[in-house]
Write an enzyme that holds these catalytic residues in place. Sequence first.
Site, PDB file in Angstrom:
ATOM      1  CE  LYS A 104      -4.523  -1.148   0.268  1.00 50.44           C
ATOM      2  NZ  LYS A 104      -5.007  -0.625  -1.365  1.00 50.44           N
ATOM      3  CD  GLU A 126      -9.769   3.999   0.401  1.00 52.02           C
ATOM      4  OE1 GLU A 126      -9.872   5.259   0.352  1.00 52.02           O
ATOM      5  OE2 GLU A 126      -9.996   3.570  -0.487  1.00 52.02           O
ATOM      6  CB  SER A 393       0.013  -8.028  -2.063  1.00 48.19           C
ATOM      7  OG  SER A 393      -0.905  -9.049  -0.821  1.00 48.19           O
TER       8      SER A 393
END
Lengths: 411, 272
Positions: A104, A126, A393
């Site tokens: 991220k 968010e 990830s």
Amino acid sequence: MNSQKTQTSSGGPAIKNVPDSQGRFGDFGRRFVPETLMYALEELTTEYEKAIADPEFQATLSGLLKTYVGRESPLYFAERLTEHCEGAQIYFKREDLNHTGAHKINNTIGQALLTLRMGKKRVIAETGAGQHGVATATACARFGLECVVYMGEEDIRRQKLNVFNMKTMGAEVRPVTTGSRTLRDAINDAFRDWMSSVETTHYIVGSVVGPHPFPMMVRDFQSVIGEETRRQCMDTINRLPDEIIACVGGGSNSAGMFYPFVEDADVKLTGVEAGGRGPDPGDHASTITYGNKGILHGSHSFVLQDEDGQTMDVHSISAGLDYPGVGPEHAYWNESGRVEYVSITDEEALNAFQTMATLEGILPAIESSHAIAQALKAASKRNSDDVIVVCLSGRGDKDVNEVARLLGKDI
Amino acid sequence: MSELTPIANKFQELKKQNQMAFMPFITCGDPDMEMTLSLIRELSSKGVDLIEVGFPYSDPIADGPVIQASYTRSLNKGLHVQDIFDGVATLDRKLTAPLVAMVAFSIIYRIGVEKFLENASDSGFCGLIIPDLPGDEAEEMAEKVKEYHLDLVQLVAPTTPVHRVKKILKSATGFLYCIAVAGTTGARSELPEELNQQLEDLKKLTDLPLAIGFGISKPEHVEKLRGKGDGIIVGSAIVKHLENISADSESRTQVIQKIGLMAEELAQACHQ
């Protein structure tokens, strides 16, 4: 559009040179948002295009990715997992080793730099599981930006550690009490905030979803994953891999991983959706596998909705895949046949989590465990000359409480 | 242009008498369609000029807490789009103010544009407001709605620059919905100073009537806008009363009366 086309195995064309200036990926994408936000999106598109064409912006970004995020992330050969499958060689792209423990941050650093460039001082975001919230809070702390993170009340309860981390870094976490009180409602509330703050605030969307330019911009910032993987494959195995596997919720790690390979027709690309408890409505979050074309959160893509266009509740063991929509470029890749989308259940993901832990000494995020489960299946069907790369990830520390609960163990 | 649409006709009549239009907004199915239809009858009898009818949607990003909550109550009760069409079709046309559907494009797209427009037209709607279908995406829809004799009302925001207004005006009919505040729907005590300038600028660009909504809730607001706009839209301040039915603190009759009184007062202020 004058870019070159690639015939995929199933015959559909898929190109890299998307979206067009209207935000179209084939028939998907575009902008379906209230007029109040439209001018800001036009401006953001212009500013973004200027930024990525600016060598100074690029240099700052790659400098930070190197010294702050810790890139490049390794491409790791999973020897014991490979032996276990008795098939293809399995490699992992280690996004779990990034600062904050997931992919991220590749996006939030990029968008935070863009925020500074636009002269905005406040950021909203968010978050579902909290990974994007933490990555945003991190980037905002690093650049001295005010940060407000919208998070469903239900998710706040489930992800206390991430909430604490965000607050520690100076972010305000605003509980969302509407609707299902999860990610989708957090996105709604972030958009509502943006409706009244758009002139001073940038909304750092966390996935390849939302109105143009977000799906393109987030994909571009995440493409560092696929670009490095491509280079690392050439260095280590002297060729491109046979298959790349990544999990798909909104679809940001997979978009960043797949995009640089879209025009390499020989590389099979597989997106793994959250199959939850099974195919019944409300039991899964497999938007492409079971959903319909529809509009959600400002773009035309696949959506899990009822016959009236109302968004349906979704379920997944993984809070990061627990989303009833999917990025429009994934819808485009699905339609063109370039990427195959499959579904992995909660149970399969949980098993893969344990296999990975015991054989490789790596605790994967439960999101990534979906991709691992698919890789275990795919590898066993291939021969030992084949190479599969899985996008790992994120790391699984955040999930251990939930995993322990599901396995009936105490921590 | 052939004969005037009911919406255009209404604004023309009001203009002749130098009056503003009052357009209340109500949500459908909160707590059920029977109540919604009673409210439409009550509002019509109080001399309102148009009624905006909100189709509940699961993810309404342009709406503030009052309308969101009402939509959620309605959807939790199991309201379907067809229930709205079926209910509205039973209303007596002659006694009902022209109805404009406020509906998310998500809903229209899923049902199918043609089918939705046909049902909307057959059940008696005069126009559509699609808050998540901005001017850029509206051209095709504007062509389609004409076939069904509906108006496509478009929105302009305080953040809309002139180049966008021009684009929006290409496909806007009926009236132009002028958003008074940058933000979501919901009553505000004061209206922003910039609003007057915004309305003046818009008048230079279009002959369409200008109706102002978002944040408008009381007769004082009407006074401020007199001579500057052609109508006002009040939503959250009306819908708020519906909370009391679900909370069991007031009966349906009491709520209908309260909303009726409020509408009467606002309609009178507009018609002065």
